[in-house]
Motif scaffolding. Structure first.
Motif, mmCIF file in Angstrom:
data_model
loop_
_atom_site.group_PDB
_atom_site.id
_atom_site.type_symbol
_atom_site.label_atom_id
_atom_site.label_comp_id
_atom_site.label_asym_id
_atom_site.label_seq_id
_atom_site.Cartn_x
_atom_site.Cartn_y
_atom_site.Cartn_z
ATOM 1 N N LEU A 91 18.537 138.185 65.763
ATOM 2 C CA LEU A 91 17.133 138.179 66.132
ATOM 3 C C LEU A 91 16.645 139.574 66.437
ATOM 4 O O LEU A 91 15.570 139.972 66.053
ATOM 5 C CB LEU A 91 16.905 137.281 67.347
ATOM 6 N N SER A 95 11.883 133.504 68.120
ATOM 7 C CA SER A 95 12.626 132.298 68.437
ATOM 8 C C SER A 95 13.066 132.270 69.875
ATOM 9 O O SER A 95 13.032 131.239 70.517
ATOM 10 C CB SER A 95 13.847 132.180 67.549
ATOM 11 N N TRP A 96 13.503 133.393 70.399
ATOM 12 C CA TRP A 96 13.927 133.392 71.790
ATOM 13 C C TRP A 96 12.759 133.070 72.697
ATOM 14 O O TRP A 96 12.882 132.380 73.678
ATOM 15 C CB TRP A 96 14.536 134.733 72.179
ATOM 16 N N GLN A 97 11.605 133.591 72.300
ATOM 17 C CA GLN A 97 10.395 133.255 73.055
ATOM 18 C C GLN A 97 10.220 131.752 73.137
ATOM 19 O O GLN A 97 10.053 131.173 74.189
ATOM 20 C CB GLN A 97 9.178 133.829 72.328
ATOM 21 N N SER A 98 10.289 131.159 71.934
ATOM 22 C CA SER A 98 10.067 129.723 71.880
ATOM 23 C C SER A 98 11.161 128.982 72.613
ATOM 24 O O SER A 98 10.913 128.009 73.298
ATOM 25 C CB SER A 98 10.018 129.244 70.439
ATOM 26 N N VAL A 99 12.381 129.473 72.463
ATOM 27 C CA VAL A 99 13.498 128.823 73.150
ATOM 28 C C VAL A 99 13.250 128.862 74.643
ATOM 29 O O VAL A 99 13.400 127.878 75.350
ATOM 30 C CB VAL A 99 14.830 129.544 72.828
ATOM 31 N N ARG A 100 12.858 130.009 75.081
ATOM 32 C CA ARG A 100 12.569 130.193 76.505
ATOM 33 C C ARG A 100 11.470 129.257 76.941
ATOM 34 O O ARG A 100 11.531 128.629 77.979
ATOM 35 C CB ARG A 100 12.136 131.645 76.754
#
Lengths: 144, 700
Positions: free
Chosen positions: B13, B56-61
């Motif tokens: 990422l 994606s990490w944003q969304s995961v978070r």
């Protein structure tokens, strides 16, 4: 002041910083958050977008199936703490991934030393806290 | 192991979204870095350490922390990771122990000893593990743990091949299983970028999918852009030998999309519980029978398929002069396309004294710049020739094409526009080219980069339509040619809902269309919607990204940031030669709309120069001097008015609608460009549209 010249069918405009200070009157708005072209990891309906480029080859590689199961389980997990009911799935994913060390490397040195692990963990954690900060920001912006 | 996933995913990422540009390094592009999101990678080109947060990490978070307890989640993640990381180690160590004390202990010890020092201890036991496991899961009748074959080579592919060889003894009916399956649920013809993107998409939707790729090449799927970019600018010849290059973040990357261990042997594809991707190399599909749903190979073998993708790409075009030439000439001509050609040219360029590049488009210009760089450290002379008046003549409006030509010259090459070869002969170890200008050039080698001939060889026999305007197989907006037959990549003439029917020969298009075809093969039924982009770099100073129909025959309107003190003397000299600088000043003063300023040339102390932040002045002055000398002798540069096309946006219009956009030295703006194309509106004032691109963002 901007100026303009024409060369045949081609028009060229040179603009200064001042020229571009006033907001655009063009009939188009661009809002990066509303960019529906690339939905990101989570689809609008709450499901995981396995096609997201951000996943790289995780969902499609040899361990795609165990990865999907583990990640889905985590995503939908209602347990407290989240994901604690997904241990089996994570375990089989780990098992699968260890068969393909080339594809799923443990950082640079394939060192299974506890120290290395902690180091990696900390790095990822740092990255995540950065992201957390930004998410907070963006959530705030979205809210405003 | 979420840590495993985490470290892999996180690194991926961050690779995707964080990019830096160093002046020394060639500007590396997103697509070569991360195949499936060319532009997200290009987003932070201008900012060091600008960590653009991976979406994606944003969304995961967002999903993981419904409001609070984010720190808590962190701990859980990593707790789990450490737990399973630890658990994992214990797990495979215990298996290794069990194996070593099993009755096959002798053989195991032998194989352990046979592993050369190079291969890591960690991998050896790990690779042994699947032997026992997979066998157990897939062939219940197997009573014995399988024999371990000596894992000989350090190379992972030999290792995994041996490993795979170990398993089959326990597969049911293995001896009668054909080398190439007789049936494939998903059959992909061609093993390039579109095919890779397709199988990734197929397996992402259908994680147990069995995918069979049949390719004429003797290579596993690889990416093309580095062959004319990164590989030439690498500081590490050892890496280049292995077809690897270092990315901006220091990480090595191979041109191959996946290591050999990713793939399954075709013979074993059917046995894989979780499916996989198998590649049949060196075989050609001669025809398809769309009704019987069978593909026939060049050796007569038949493969029945459920869904098939044609991703045959194309073959490099040649010019008649070389087609008719003698064998000695032909032996010294490279039609540049793949790995084989790169290796050849790489070798030739180390010893040659002259190389001629025929072709002034993307590939030709990039190779010329690459060879030009090489020529600086050696006595190599590089000459580029093409019939258009300037480099990228079919893509960029004339003034920009001229400017580009000057840039290419600045990279150390001799550029001959409006030139083509009339005759070619071999004499005394050299190829002698007679040009239309009357000049004769003696050269050691010729590289031809004059376009691509889409590969539609199987069309006729298969009852598939070929597009007589654009070439390639004709398909609809969902990339389907006929029932269950899709076509993606260079070979596909498709219906673009926004821009009309076209055929695109760019890397990102191969990725986007390959992915779309893959999704549609698993039932998505989506039309071509996400516009692909393309890019090119002209040495370390100038790069551009483009989207849509970028054809220089269309009328264009361009908006450039007005030259400020960014016009360092070096930049001016590089462009067209010193003599024109005085012309510049005269023009600037004469400009009626700007009477007070002589801005073209004078540096202003208060504002930061963009060039100052990312260029090394000293070495380039030499190049500039070289350029000036060349200019004087050749007298080929058009007297370009002295404006600096440093940064800007160019709109390509068709019936007053913007159908194409070039972002000239502007990065992070592709999404806006894409939206403009998508909307397809008629805009009254394009200067206002240009404001959306924030041309002056990096200043002060």
């Amino acid at each position: 002041m901007s100026y303009c010249r024409e060369q045949g069918k081609d028009k060229i405009i040179f603009v200064t910083k001042e020229d571009h200070e006033s907001p655009s009157t063009a009939d188009i708005t661009y809002n990066p958050e509303e960019d529906d072209d690339s939905p990101g990891l989570i689809l609008p309906n709450g499901e995981i977008n396995w096609q997201c480029p951000c996943l790289g080859g995780m969902a499609s590689g040899p361990c795609g199936e165990p990865f999907k199961e583990a990640f889905s389980c985590f995503h939908y997990s209602q347990a407290e703490p989240k994901g604690s009911d997904c241990i089996e799935e994570f375990r089989s994913m780990q098992e699968c991934m260890s068969k393909y060390p080339e594809l799923y490397p443990f950082d640079k040195d394939e060192d299974n030393d506890k120290e290395e692990q902690t180091k990696t963990t900390t790095t990822v954690e740092q990255k995540t806290s950065e992201e957390v900060a930004v998410t907070k920001e963006s959530t705030a912006t979205r809210a405003s | 192991m979420f840590r495993v996933a985490g470290s892999v995913t996180a690194s991926r990422l961050s690779a995707v979204c964080c990019r830096t540009v160093t002046a020394k390094q060639f500007q590396v592009h997103g697509a070569s870095l991360h195949v499936l999101s060319s532009e997200t990678s290009r987003k932070s080109r201008n900012g060091p350490a600008h960590h653009r947060i991976p979406p994606s990490w944003q969304s995961v978070r967002t999903m993981a922390s419904a409001g609070d307890s984010q720190a808590k989640i962190n701990y859980i993640f990593y707790g789990l990771a450490v737990l399973f990381g630890g658990g994992g180690i214990i797990y495979w160590w215990s298996r290794k122990y069990m194996r070593e004390t099993s009755k096959d202990g002798n053989k195991t010890k032998k194989s352990t000893a046979a592993v050369p020092a190079e291969s890591k201890e960690a991998t050896e036991p790990v690779s042994e593990k699947p032997t026992s496991e997979t066998t157990k899961s897939e062939a219940p009748p197997a009573e014995l743990p399988p024999t371990e074959t000596p894992a000989e080579a350090a190379a992972p592919d030999a290792e995994s091949k041996k490993l795979l060889d170990a398993m089959p003894q326990s597969y049911p009916d293995y001896e009668v299983m054909p080398d190439i399956p007789g049936h494939a649920k998903y059959l992909l013809i061609g093993g390039g970028t579109a095919s890779f993107a397709a199988f990734r998409a197929i397996r992402a939707s259908d994680a147990k999918a069995q995918v069979l790729v049949v390719t004429e090449e003797e290579e596993l799927p690889y990416m093309r852009p580095p062959l004319s970019k990164e590989l030439w600018y690498s500081d590490e010849p050892k890496l280049v030998e292995k077809l690897k290059f270092k990315q901006w973040n220091g990480k090595e990357r191979s041109v191959y999309y996946n290591p050999p261990s990713f793939y399954v042997e075709p013979k074993e594809l059917a046995y894989q519980e979780n499916g996989g991707v198998a590649v049949v190399k060196g075989r050609k599909v001669m025809k398809l029978d769309p009704q019987k749903q069978v593909a026939v190979l060049d050796n007569g073998w038949e493969i029945f398929y459920d869904k098939v993708l044609i991703a045959t790409g194309g073959r490099p075009r040649n010019i008649p002069v070389f087609e008719r030439a003698s064998q000695e000439v032909k032996d010294r001509v490279t039609l540049f396309r793949g790995i084989k050609d790169f290796k050849r040219l790489d070798e030739v360029s180390r010893n040659a004294s002259t190389i001629v590049v025929v072709g002034g488009g993307f590939l030709g210009s990039e190779l010329t710049c690459a060879l030009g760089k090489r020529s600086r450290d050696s006595s190599l002379k590089v000459i580029q020739m093409f019939p258009e008046p300037g480099n990228m003549g079919k893509v960029l409006p004339e003034y920009l094409s001229q400017w580009t030509t000057a840039k290419v010259r600045g990279e150390g090459a001799t550029v001959k526009p409006e030139t083509f070869v009339k005759r070619a002969r071999f004499s005394d170890g050299k190829v002698i080219l007679k040009l239309n200008t009357g000049e004769e050039i003696s050269t050691d080698h010729v590289v031809v980069a004059v376009g691509l001939e889409p590969n539609t060889e199987l069309a006729k026999e298969s009852g598939l339509e070929v597009d007589d305007t654009y070439g390639g197989f004709r398909v609809n907006a969902e990339l389907e040619a006929r029932s269950d037959i899709w076509v993606a990549g260079d070979a596909s003439s498709f219906y673009d809902i926004k821009l009309g029917r076209r055929r695109v020969e760019h890397h990102d298009h191969a990725v986007v269309s390959g992915r779309l075809a893959g999704e549609n093969m698993t039932g998505a039924r989506k039309p071509y919607w996400h516009q692909s982009m393309f890019w090119s770099d002209l040495g370390p100073d100038v790069g551009y990204e483009a989207i849509g129909i970028v054809d220089s025959s269309l009328p264009t309107v361009a908006v450039f940031a007005k030259a400020t003190e960014k016009d360092t003397p070096k930049a001016v000299v590089e462009e067209t030669g010193e003599s024109l600088r005085s012309v510049t000043e005269t023009e600037a003063i004469k400009d009626p709309s700007d009477p007070a300023s002589a801005t073209g040339v004078e540096p202003s102390a208060s504002e930061k120069t963009e060039s100052a932040t990312d260029e090394e002045p000293a070495p380039d002055v030499e190049a500039a001097a070289k350029l000036v000398a060349e200019v004087e002798t050749e007298n080929r540069v058009a007297p370009t008015p002295k404006e600096d096309y440093g940064k800007g946006v160019i709109f390509y219009l068709r019936d007053d609608i913007i159908v194409g956009i070039v972002l000239w030295n502007l990065f992070n703006r592709m999404p806006i460009a894409r939206k403009i194309i998508k909307e397809g509106k008629q805009h009254q004032d394009l200067a206002e549209v240009a404001k959306l691109f924030d041309l002056h963002a990096d200043e002060d």
